[in-house]
Design an enzyme around this catalytic site. Structure first.
Site, mmCIF file in Angstrom:
data_model
loop_
_atom_site.group_PDB
_atom_site.id
_atom_site.type_symbol
_atom_site.label_atom_id
_atom_site.label_comp_id
_atom_site.label_asym_id
_atom_site.label_seq_id
_atom_site.Cartn_x
_atom_site.Cartn_y
_atom_site.Cartn_z
ATOM 1 N N HIS A 49 42.533 43.852 32.171
ATOM 2 C CA HIS A 49 41.829 43.389 33.372
ATOM 3 C C HIS A 49 40.733 44.354 33.821
ATOM 4 O O HIS A 49 39.968 44.034 34.736
ATOM 5 C CB HIS A 49 42.822 43.150 34.517
ATOM 6 C CG HIS A 49 42.597 41.866 35.237
ATOM 7 N ND1 HIS A 49 41.338 41.409 35.559
ATOM 8 C CD2 HIS A 49 43.449 40.935 35.711
ATOM 9 C CE1 HIS A 49 41.429 40.254 36.205
ATOM 10 N NE2 HIS A 49 42.711 39.940 36.302
ATOM 11 N N ASP A 109 38.059 39.232 33.069
ATOM 12 C CA ASP A 109 38.577 38.509 34.223
ATOM 13 C C ASP A 109 39.016 37.109 33.796
ATOM 14 O O ASP A 109 38.678 36.636 32.698
ATOM 15 C CB ASP A 109 37.509 38.407 35.319
ATOM 16 C CG ASP A 109 37.127 39.772 35.875
ATOM 17 O OD1 ASP A 109 38.041 40.526 36.219
ATOM 18 O OD2 ASP A 109 35.922 40.067 35.950
#
Length: 254
Positions: A224, A228
């Protein structure tokens, strides 16, 4: 002068204080197993993992592959596996979504030009990740050949260090074990790993009617820091679209 912020100490887990009991078997940790453990630990500690999954209808792909697999085996001398089609679809989608083909590098993200697909190959006591170099430039036949050759080299203990270097994205054939859903640990320092699960026949609603279709789950673990949900959702949707459009009319093997 202002005090400097303390530097975070590297994470090094303490050895567990565990003793073997009567009748227990102590198995020494091999260098390969230790390397796997350290890489997995580093990946989990450094990369904040997120997870996504899509369902894919591969009924046409299954029918196509089943119709040609015997003749392919006779002609080429190796198997035309479902996995070769999945690797081809992923390589094609990575060209369109190069963000997935990236590495976190501290103060920058490195987006790799080459698409080198790492594939997980298990032996009885270890896991290796040989690499299909320039997978986007290869035919399905070429990918199938490399999968067969790399798997054979791995299980014969003939894999060379260069066979495992340069990977930019990992595709893991967890479906070979009958798994239908799993969350992979990212192959550090890559940004994502895709688990291809077992193809199963399931009743699904199609055109307002219930039909028996060949379905497969694709499970994506992502770093992350680099990626995304939006871009990963688009990438998975594209892989799904490619696979659902693979059939005898528009998917050349050679």
């Amino acid at each position: 002068a202002a005090p400097t912020a303390p530097q975070a100490a590297p994470i090094k887990p303490a050895a567990p204080n565990v003793e073997a009991g009567a009748g227990d078997i102590e198995i020494p940790v091999t260098p390969v197993r230790r390397a796997i453990a350290e890489n997995m630990l580093r990946s989990k500690h450094e990369a904040p993992h997120a997870w996504m999954m899509v369902e894919v209808d591969v009924t046409d792909l299954v029918a196509y592959r089943d119709a040609i697999k015997d003749e392919f085996r006779r002609r080429e001398g190796f198997n035309l596996t479902y996995f070769a089609f999945f690797v081809k679809a992923v390589a094609q989608a990575l060209k369109e979504f190069p963000q997935l083909n990236s590495t976190w590098a501290g103060d920058k993200i490195i987006q790799r030009k080459d698409i080198n697909i790492s594939i997980a190959v298990a032996t009885d006591d270890a896991l290796f990740v040989p690499v299909i170099k320039h997978a986007d430039e290869k035919t399905i036949k070429g990918i199938a050949r490399e999968i067969a050759e790399l798997a054979a080299k791995t299980r014969a203990g003939k894999l060379r260090p260069e066979d495992m270097q340069g990977g930019t994205f990992t595709v893991n054939n967890t479906g070979a074990f009958g798994s239908v859903q799993s969350m992979g640990i990212i192959n550090y320092p890559q940004a994502a790993i895709l688990q291809v699960e077992t193809i199963v026949k399931r009743p699904v609603v199609k055109n307002g009617m219930i039909a028996i279709r060949d379905m497969v789950n694709l499970c994506l673990s992502l770093d992350h820091r680099v990626l995304d949900g939006l871009i990963c959702g688009r990438f998975l949707a594209r892989v799904k679209a490619i696979l659902e459009n693979m059939n005898k009319d528009n998917t050349p093997i050679y």
